[in-house]
Design a protein around this motif. Structure first.
Motif, PDB file in Angstrom:
ATOM      1  N   ILE A 112      44.569  74.590 -37.261  1.00  0.00           N
ATOM      2  CA  ILE A 112      45.790  74.473 -38.068  1.00  0.00           C
ATOM      3  C   ILE A 112      46.967  74.745 -37.147  1.00  0.00           C
ATOM      4  N   HIS A 113      48.123  74.192 -37.502  1.00  0.00           N
ATOM      5  CA  HIS A 113      49.273  74.240 -36.603  1.00  0.00           C
ATOM      6  C   HIS A 113      50.556  74.317 -37.408  1.00  0.00           C
ATOM      7  N   ASN A 114      51.479  75.117 -36.923  1.00  0.00           N
ATOM      8  CA  ASN A 114      52.821  75.208 -37.496  1.00  0.00           C
ATOM      9  C   ASN A 114      53.785  75.030 -36.344  1.00  0.00           C
ATOM     10  N   GLY A 115      54.316  73.807 -36.189  1.00  0.00           N
ATOM     11  CA  GLY A 115      55.062  73.517 -34.974  1.00  0.00           C
ATOM     12  C   GLY A 115      56.353  72.769 -35.189  1.00  0.00           C
ATOM     13  N   GLN A 116      57.050  72.586 -34.080  1.00  0.00           N
ATOM     14  CA  GLN A 116      58.303  71.847 -34.066  1.00  0.00           C
ATOM     15  C   GLN A 116      58.482  71.231 -32.684  1.00  0.00           C
ATOM     16  N   LYS A 117      59.390  70.305 -32.576  1.00  0.00           N
ATOM     17  CA  LYS A 117      59.620  69.604 -31.322  1.00  0.00           C
ATOM     18  C   LYS A 117      60.273  70.531 -30.297  1.00  0.00           C
ATOM     19  N   THR A 118      59.733  70.536 -29.082  1.00  0.00           N
ATOM     20  CA  THR A 118      60.351  71.160 -27.899  1.00  0.00           C
ATOM     21  C   THR A 118      60.230  72.677 -27.836  1.00  0.00           C
ATOM     22  N   TYR A 119      60.261  73.361 -28.987  1.00  0.00           N
ATOM     23  CA  TYR A 119      60.299  74.827 -28.968  1.00  0.00           C
ATOM     24  C   TYR A 119      59.202  75.423 -29.858  1.00  0.00           C
ATOM     25  N   ASN A 120      58.856  76.680 -29.563  1.00  0.00           N
ATOM     26  CA  ASN A 120      58.009  77.495 -30.446  1.00  0.00           C
ATOM     27  C   ASN A 120      56.678  76.822 -30.766  1.00  0.00           C
ATOM     28  N   GLY A 121      56.163  77.021 -31.967  1.00  0.00           N
ATOM     29  CA  GLY A 121      54.895  76.424 -32.386  1.00  0.00           C
ATOM     30  C   GLY A 121      53.722  77.357 -32.208  1.00  0.00           C
ATOM     31  N   VAL A 122      52.924  77.512 -33.278  1.00  0.00           N
ATOM     32  CA  VAL A 122      51.763  78.397 -33.263  1.00  0.00           C
ATOM     33  C   VAL A 122      50.569  77.678 -33.885  1.00  0.00           C
ATOM     34  N   ALA A 123      49.380  78.033 -33.433  1.00  0.00           N
ATOM     35  CA  ALA A 123      48.170  77.364 -33.918  1.00  0.00           C
ATOM     36  C   ALA A 123      47.004  78.336 -33.944  1.00  0.00           C
ATOM     37  N   ILE A 124      46.052  78.061 -34.836  1.00  0.00           N
ATOM     38  CA  ILE A 124      44.785  78.789 -34.860  1.00  0.00           C
ATOM     39  C   ILE A 124      43.663  77.774 -34.711  1.00  0.00           C
ATOM     40  N   ILE A 125      42.816  77.988 -33.723  1.00  0.00           N
ATOM     41  CA  ILE A 125      41.642  77.161 -33.460  1.00  0.00           C
ATOM     42  C   ILE A 125      40.422  78.013 -33.785  1.00  0.00           C
ATOM     43  N   SER A 126      39.514  77.494 -34.612  1.00  0.00           N
ATOM     44  CA  SER A 126      38.505  78.378 -35.189  1.00  0.00           C
ATOM     45  C   SER A 126      37.162  77.699 -35.381  1.00  0.00           C
ATOM     46  N   ASN A 184      52.303  79.574 -43.561  1.00  0.00           N
ATOM     47  CA  ASN A 184      53.222  79.243 -42.480  1.00  0.00           C
ATOM     48  C   ASN A 184      54.510  80.038 -42.636  1.00  0.00           C
ATOM     49  N   ASN A 185      54.959  80.680 -41.569  1.00  0.00           N
ATOM     50  CA  ASN A 185      56.231  81.405 -41.550  1.00  0.00           C
ATOM     51  C   ASN A 185      56.195  82.641 -42.440  1.00  0.00           C
ATOM     52  N   ILE A 186      57.248  83.446 -42.350  1.00  0.00           N
ATOM     53  CA  ILE A 186      57.347  84.683 -43.115  1.00  0.00           C
ATOM     54  C   ILE A 186      57.960  84.369 -44.472  1.00  0.00           C
ATOM     55  N   PRO A 187      57.233  84.579 -45.561  1.00  0.00           N
ATOM     56  CA  PRO A 187      57.788  84.292 -46.890  1.00  0.00           C
ATOM     57  C   PRO A 187      59.064  85.102 -47.147  1.00  0.00           C
ATOM     58  N   GLY A 188      60.059  84.436 -47.708  1.00  0.00           N
ATOM     59  CA  GLY A 188      61.304  85.111 -48.051  1.00  0.00           C
ATOM     60  C   GLY A 188      62.275  85.280 -46.898  1.00  0.00           C
ATOM     61  N   PHE A 189      61.893  84.806 -45.712  1.00  0.00           N
ATOM     62  CA  PHE A 189      62.765  84.913 -44.540  1.00  0.00           C
ATOM     63  C   PHE A 189      63.125  83.501 -44.098  1.00  0.00           C
ATOM     64  N   GLU A 190      64.353  83.127 -44.321  1.00  0.00           N
ATOM     65  CA  GLU A 190      64.792  81.772 -43.984  1.00  0.00           C
ATOM     66  C   GLU A 190      64.920  81.643 -42.466  1.00  0.00           C
ATOM     67  N   ASP A 191      64.098  80.779 -41.925  1.00  0.00           N
ATOM     68  CA  ASP A 191      64.039  80.642 -40.466  1.00  0.00           C
ATOM     69  C   ASP A 191      63.514  79.260 -40.123  1.00  0.00           C
ATOM     70  N   GLY A 192      64.297  78.491 -39.403  1.00  0.00           N
ATOM     71  CA  GLY A 192      63.860  77.158 -39.017  1.00  0.00           C
ATOM     72  C   GLY A 192      62.899  77.153 -37.848  1.00  0.00           C
ATOM     73  N   GLN A 193      62.692  78.312 -37.216  1.00  0.00           N
ATOM     74  CA  GLN A 193      61.821  78.374 -36.058  1.00  0.00           C
ATOM     75  C   GLN A 193      60.383  78.659 -36.478  1.00  0.00           C
ATOM     76  N   LYS A 194      59.455  77.925 -35.900  1.00  0.00           N
ATOM     77  CA  LYS A 194      58.039  78.020 -36.282  1.00  0.00           C
ATOM     78  C   LYS A 194      57.340  79.059 -35.401  1.00  0.00           C
ATOM     79  N   ARG A 195      57.198  80.268 -35.945  1.00  0.00           N
ATOM     80  CA  ARG A 195      56.754  81.399 -35.138  1.00  0.00           C
ATOM     81  C   ARG A 195      55.551  82.148 -35.708  1.00  0.00           C
ATOM     82  N   MET A 196      55.063  81.756 -36.871  1.00  0.00           N
ATOM     83  CA  MET A 196      53.926  82.475 -37.438  1.00  0.00           C
ATOM     84  C   MET A 196      53.043  81.532 -38.240  1.00  0.00           C
ATOM     85  N   ILE A 197      51.738  81.763 -38.152  1.00  0.00           N
ATOM     86  CA  ILE A 197      50.772  81.090 -39.009  1.00  0.00           C
ATOM     87  C   ILE A 197      49.632  82.076 -39.259  1.00  0.00           C
TER      88      ILE A 197
END
Length: 257
Positions: A55-69, A78-91
């Motif tokens: 699974i992957h939570n990503g964006q072009k050029t920056y950041n992006g996180v994945a779990i391979i299992s 995907n992302n921190i609930p309740g925290f408005e953030d366009g950067q993909k930093r958590m999954i």
């Protein structure tokens, strides 16, 4: 069960290195950061060919996180609930292992740039919201592993030159306090728990021959809750991928449970 985390600093550039490492290390779970890919570009087919789900939570050029299992990935967040953030930093996802259900959280904490920058305060705010979410997450998930690039060296032993870095990002007092607040929820830094006095690093700057001179920091971490830390049999840093041609500036951190 073997779990690893690795900031690959562009999966497009380093997919072959990741494939080679998976074949050699055979992790049950591999958490990636800085994939720098949109979701549509993530190489699920290549991962599937190795016998893994992803699974992957990503964006072009920056950041992006994945779990391979090796396990089914359930209850994905995907992302921190309740925290408005366009950067993909958590999954996050839940896996059902021989040790029971474990919540797996992959993070790429902001770098912070410098202690007087807006990016530093964004980092602290991100960590505050992440910790609040994690505290709530613990109510429904007794066993949790958090792994990724935290961009924090928790102690002076984790920095090649603490005096030179004093009051800078990655080692500042407020960042270390934020890291400790996560630990205080009931987590252990698995590498330091298993290697109390070991001086090893997981990141070396590309500049100034940082890797050759071992001018590094231990900023990639695997945190386990107290129940799981008692089951950890090994925690290590694999420096071999950092010796590759065109390597990431980070290298994998591993635990076995």
């Amino acid at each position: 069960m073997k779990l690893a985390t690795w900031n690959v600093n562009s999966l497009t550039v380093r997919l072959s290195q990741v494939e080679e490492w998976i074949k050699k290390a055979k992790p049950d779970l591999l958490l990636l950061q800085e994939t720098k890919q949109e979701n549509i570009k993530f190489p699920h087919e290549a991962i599937n060919a190795l016998g893994y789900k992803s699974i992957h939570n990503g964006q072009k050029t920056y950041n992006g996180v994945a779990i391979i299992s090796k396990y089914e990935l359930l209850d994905i967040q995907n992302n921190i609930p309740g925290f408005e953030d366009g950067q993909k930093r958590m999954i996050a996802a839940t896996v059902n292992t021989n040790h029971g259900k474990i919540r797996i959280v992959c993070v790429y904490v902001p770098n912070g740039q410098s202690v007087d920058s807006d990016k530093y305060f964004y980092k602290l705010d991100w960590l505050k919201h992440f910790t609040l979410w994690l505290k709530n997450e613990m109510l429904s998930h007794p066993d949790i592993i958090i792994a990724g690039d935290f961009n924090i060296a928790p102690q002076d032993i984790d920095c090649h030159d603490p005096e030179a870095w004093k009051n800078n990002v990655l080692v500042s007092k407020r960042e270390r306090e934020a890291f400790q607040k996560i630990i205080d929820l009931g987590f252990s830094d698995s590498f330091r728990a298993m290697n109390p006095s070991e001086i090893q690093y997981s990141w070396w700057d590309y500049r100034m021959a940082g890797f050759r001179r071992n001018l590094g920091m231990r900023i990639d971490h695997i945190l386990t809750n107290k129940n799981l830390i008692n089951k950890v049999t090994m925690s290590a840093i694999d420096k071999e991928p950092r010796k590759s041609e065109r390597p990431s500036d980070h290298t994998p951190v591993i635990i076995e449970i």
